[in-house]
Write an enzyme that holds these catalytic residues in place. Structure first.
Site, PDB file in Angstrom:
ATOM      1  N   CYS A 262       0.774  -1.179   0.160  1.00 37.24           N
ATOM      2  CA  CYS A 262       0.028  -0.086  -0.090  1.00 37.24           C
ATOM      3  C   CYS A 262       0.668   1.493   0.160  1.00 37.24           C
ATOM      4  O   CYS A 262       0.862   2.397  -0.243  1.00 37.24           O
ATOM      5  CB  CYS A 262      -1.263   0.059   1.590  1.00 37.24           C
TER       6      CYS A 262
ATOM      7  N   HIS B 169      -1.553   1.127   7.751  1.00 37.75           N
ATOM      8  CA  HIS B 169      -1.804   1.626   6.082  1.00 37.75           C
ATOM      9  C   HIS B 169      -1.830   2.622   5.883  1.00 37.75           C
ATOM     10  O   HIS B 169      -2.007   4.025   6.126  1.00 37.75           O
ATOM     11  CB  HIS B 169      -3.346   0.586   5.847  1.00 37.75           C
TER      12      HIS B 169
ATOM     13  N   ASN C 285      -7.932   4.884  -1.677  1.00 38.77           N
ATOM     14  CA  ASN C 285      -7.368   3.977  -0.635  1.00 38.77           C
ATOM     15  C   ASN C 285      -7.092   2.951  -2.434  1.00 38.77           C
ATOM     16  O   ASN C 285      -7.170   3.209  -3.228  1.00 38.77           O
ATOM     17  CB  ASN C 285      -9.211   2.658  -0.300  1.00 38.77           C
TER      18      ASN C 285
END
Length: 370
Positions: free
Chosen positions: A44, A302, A323
């Site tokens: 990520c 994250h 995201n």
């Protein structure tokens, strides 16, 4: 009878006046590339930071380019392998990383468009790094057991070639030949322009320090500010047209990809209700933020990309956060974006990375101070 009827009306009035489904108004919406998925990887940090840099390129010169996430991942795995070897295995070796790992990578190696280096081989359409990481770690562990027994650097590069594809040093983009460095320069990106900022009370405010979180294998520096200053920096940057890279905790019941919401409702409010109706949130203080960090309730989970700001009908502020879990699934709300309340941000954000030109002269001067 009349009194009973009036009482029912009053109860219904109270219920509906306090149970309002979310009605968001967009205040700031900065341009970003499409939402994509990191698939079965823990990268990520590269997907979000690449998205952040893509928005930077749009802001700087209007070009819309899809950068290769895996080009930066490849170079970071090499750096991570060196760190693991030199610490003789006494360090974390996983898929995780931070935004400054991408900035460190592009500082030395530039970046390339995704069409040049996809990191996908053998007609694969989705990323899966589970075997890659295991193979790298076993190779490094074997070398640590028998140091000098083989050329680990050569073997690591061979493994990366096998799983991600051979590295690239020259390529053509829009019929122009580039190196990764020349391409980055043409896109207007200067790695020295980016700073990482956080807010924790265990270190002096307005100083730089190394934040001791598991994925900070490269010992990156964080500039420490007071909590209200941190939110002010984000809001000011968005108003000036700058997007922001975000590292935060998403391992909370109050973070929902399904609803596309991240909130911190008060203890007496059921989270299921808070995802449907606007609810009162906790007041977040510096002390509470520090407590949640030190008791491991707030963890480095994250990284995502802040691209805008919204308000609900009661005036509460939310950040529009891109995201990297895709956007087509029924389990993904708001088109792959998370609407993160200011309360959630203040409690659960680990850090932000942004262009230093988005900062006030006052903050920038303090960052530059040795």
């Amino acid at each position: 009878m009349k009194n009973k009827f009036s009482a029912v009306i009053f109860v219904l009035f109270i219920f509906f006046s306090h149970s309002q489904s979310y009605d968001f108004k967009t205040i700031i919406d900065l341009e970003a590339t499409d939402v994509i998925s990191q698939d079965k990887t823990g990268t990520c940090w590269s997907f979000s930071t690449s998205s952040f840099l893509e928005s930077e390129i749009i802001r700087i010169n209007g070009h819309k380019v899809d950068l290769s996430e895996m080009y930066n991942v490849r170079h970071t795995y090499i750096n991570k392998s060196w760190n693991y070897i030199m610490r003789q295995g006494k360090a974390q070796f996983s898929e995780g990383g931070l935004a400054h790992d991408v900035i460190n990578s592009i500082s030395k190696h530039g970046f390339v468009p995704n069409t040049t280096y996809t990191g996908l081989l053998n007609e694969s359409t989705k990323h899966d790094h589970s075997k890659l990481v295991d193979t790298l770690k076993k190779t490094l562990d074997n070398y640590i057991k028998e140091p000098g027994s083989f050329n680990w650097k050569k073997d690591v590069n061979a493994i990366l070639d096998t799983y991600l594809g051979k590295n690239v040093s020259r390529f053509s983009y829009n019929d122009v030949q580039h190196t990764p460095i020349s391409f980055m320069q043409q896109m207007g990106i200067n790695p020295k322009d980016y700073v990482t900022i956080t807010s924790f009370a265990h270190k002096p405010f307005y100083t730089n320090f190394i934040l001791n979180i598991p994925d900070n294998f490269s010992n990156g520096l964080f500039f420490n500010v007071e909590l209200n200053e941190l939110t002010r920096i984000v809001n000011d940057a968005l108003e000036k047209g700058f997007t922001i890279e975000l590292d935060c905790d998403v391992s909370e019941k109050a973070f929902s990809s399904k609803y596309g919401l991240a909130i911190i409702p008060k203890e007496d409010i059921k989270i299921e209700d808070a995802f449907v109706n606007v609810s009162e949130e906790k007041t977040i203080t510096q002390e509470l933020r520090q407590q949640e960090f030190e008791n491991f309730n707030t963890t480095d989970d994250h990284l995502m990309h802040i691209t805008g700001l919204l308000k609900d009908q009661t005036g509460n502020t939310y950040y529009k956060v891109k995201n990297s879990w895709g956007k087509d699934s029924e389990r993904v709300g708001n088109g792959g974006y998370i609407y993160m309340s200011e309360a959630y941000f203040k409690l659960k954000a680990i850090s932000i990375t942004l262009n230093k030109h988005a900062l006030s002269k006052k903050i920038l001067k303090k960052i530059r101070k040795p």
